[in-house]
Write a protein that holds these residues in place. Structure first.
Motif, PDB file in Angstrom:
ATOM      1  N   TYR A 174     -10.374  -4.912  -8.600  1.00 61.26           N
ATOM      2  CA  TYR A 174      -9.375  -3.881  -8.813  1.00 61.26           C
ATOM      3  C   TYR A 174      -8.492  -3.812  -7.578  1.00 61.26           C
ATOM      4  O   TYR A 174      -8.981  -3.638  -6.467  1.00 61.26           O
ATOM      5  CB  TYR A 174     -10.021  -2.518  -9.050  1.00 61.26           C
ATOM      6  N   GLU A 175      -7.219  -3.961  -7.798  1.00 61.21           N
ATOM      7  CA  GLU A 175      -6.251  -3.824  -6.717  1.00 61.21           C
ATOM      8  C   GLU A 175      -5.917  -2.347  -6.553  1.00 61.21           C
ATOM      9  O   GLU A 175      -6.258  -1.513  -7.394  1.00 61.21           O
ATOM     10  CB  GLU A 175      -4.987  -4.631  -7.041  1.00 61.21           C
ATOM     11  N   GLN A 176      -5.208  -2.026  -5.495  1.00 63.19           N
ATOM     12  CA  GLN A 176      -4.826  -0.637  -5.243  1.00 63.19           C
ATOM     13  C   GLN A 176      -4.021  -0.065  -6.406  1.00 63.19           C
ATOM     14  O   GLN A 176      -4.166   1.090  -6.757  1.00 63.19           O
ATOM     15  CB  GLN A 176      -4.031  -0.532  -3.937  1.00 63.19           C
ATOM     16  N   GLU A 177      -3.197  -0.897  -7.039  1.00 60.75           N
ATOM     17  CA  GLU A 177      -2.394  -0.406  -8.168  1.00 60.75           C
ATOM     18  C   GLU A 177      -3.270   0.033  -9.344  1.00 60.75           C
ATOM     19  O   GLU A 177      -2.914   0.955 -10.072  1.00 60.75           O
ATOM     20  CB  GLU A 177      -1.381  -1.452  -8.613  1.00 60.75           C
ATOM     21  N   HIS A 178      -4.423  -0.611  -9.534  1.00 62.70           N
ATOM     22  CA  HIS A 178      -5.351  -0.204 -10.596  1.00 62.70           C
ATOM     23  C   HIS A 178      -5.924   1.183 -10.306  1.00 62.70           C
ATOM     24  O   HIS A 178      -6.050   2.021 -11.200  1.00 62.70           O
ATOM     25  CB  HIS A 178      -6.493  -1.210 -10.741  1.00 62.70           C
ATOM     26  N   ILE A 179      -6.280   1.401  -9.046  1.00 60.68           N
ATOM     27  CA  ILE A 179      -6.813   2.704  -8.642  1.00 60.68           C
ATOM     28  C   ILE A 179      -5.712   3.756  -8.741  1.00 60.68           C
ATOM     29  O   ILE A 179      -5.942   4.878  -9.207  1.00 60.68           O
ATOM     30  CB  ILE A 179      -7.396   2.633  -7.212  1.00 60.68           C
ATOM     31  N   ASP A 180      -4.491   3.388  -8.348  1.00 62.22           N
ATOM     32  CA  ASP A 180      -3.368   4.322  -8.428  1.00 62.22           C
ATOM     33  C   ASP A 180      -3.055   4.710  -9.874  1.00 62.22           C
ATOM     34  O   ASP A 180      -2.665   5.842 -10.144  1.00 62.22           O
ATOM     35  CB  ASP A 180      -2.126   3.736  -7.757  1.00 62.22           C
ATOM     36  N   ASP A 181      -3.247   3.779 -10.819  1.00 61.89           N
ATOM     37  CA  ASP A 181      -3.050   4.103 -12.242  1.00 61.89           C
ATOM     38  C   ASP A 181      -3.985   5.227 -12.668  1.00 61.89           C
ATOM     39  O   ASP A 181      -3.592   6.143 -13.398  1.00 61.89           O
ATOM     40  CB  ASP A 181      -3.314   2.882 -13.132  1.00 61.89           C
ATOM     41  N   VAL A 182      -5.233   5.165 -12.224  1.00 57.55           N
ATOM     42  CA  VAL A 182      -6.208   6.203 -12.564  1.00 57.55           C
ATOM     43  C   VAL A 182      -5.813   7.521 -11.909  1.00 57.55           C
ATOM     44  O   VAL A 182      -5.905   8.583 -12.529  1.00 57.55           O
ATOM     45  CB  VAL A 182      -7.634   5.790 -12.137  1.00 57.55           C
ATOM     46  N   ARG A 183      -5.353   7.460 -10.685  1.00 54.01           N
ATOM     47  CA  ARG A 183      -4.911   8.678  -9.992  1.00 54.01           C
ATOM     48  C   ARG A 183      -3.757   9.327 -10.747  1.00 54.01           C
ATOM     49  O   ARG A 183      -3.727  10.551 -10.917  1.00 54.01           O
ATOM     50  CB  ARG A 183      -4.499   8.359  -8.562  1.00 54.01           C
TER      51      ARG A 183
END
Length: 87
Positions: free
Chosen positions: A63-72
């Protein structure tokens, strides 16, 4: 539970599998978002192919940072909607 959901009767016990290719959390502070992203991927996998996706024989999913940011962002939208409904 799945068999029950599709109307299939089964006396078999549940077979749990450890999927060794599951994404590894990169740090120590994003665990909640990381787990929510993992659950989101499993829920959106209507073909139930996540077992193959997270198979240890393949390269581990990252998971890249953008994947985590999508959840945020999803979380913020959800909370904002709840706050708007409670006004």
């Amino acid at each position: 539970m799945y068999n029950s959901h599709i109307g299939k009767s089964s006396c078999k016990s549940t077979l749990w599998k450890n999927l060794q290719g599951t994404p590894v959390q990169p740090g120590s502070v994003e665990c909640g978002y990381f787990e929510m992203r993992f659950m989101r991927d499993m829920i959106h996998d209507l073909g139930l192919e996540f077992e193959k996706k997270f198979d240890k024989k393949k390269e581990p999913v990252k998971y890249e940072q953008e994947h985590i940011d999508d959840v945020r962002l999803d979380w913020v939208e959800f909370v904002n909607k709840q706050l708007q409904n409670n006004k």
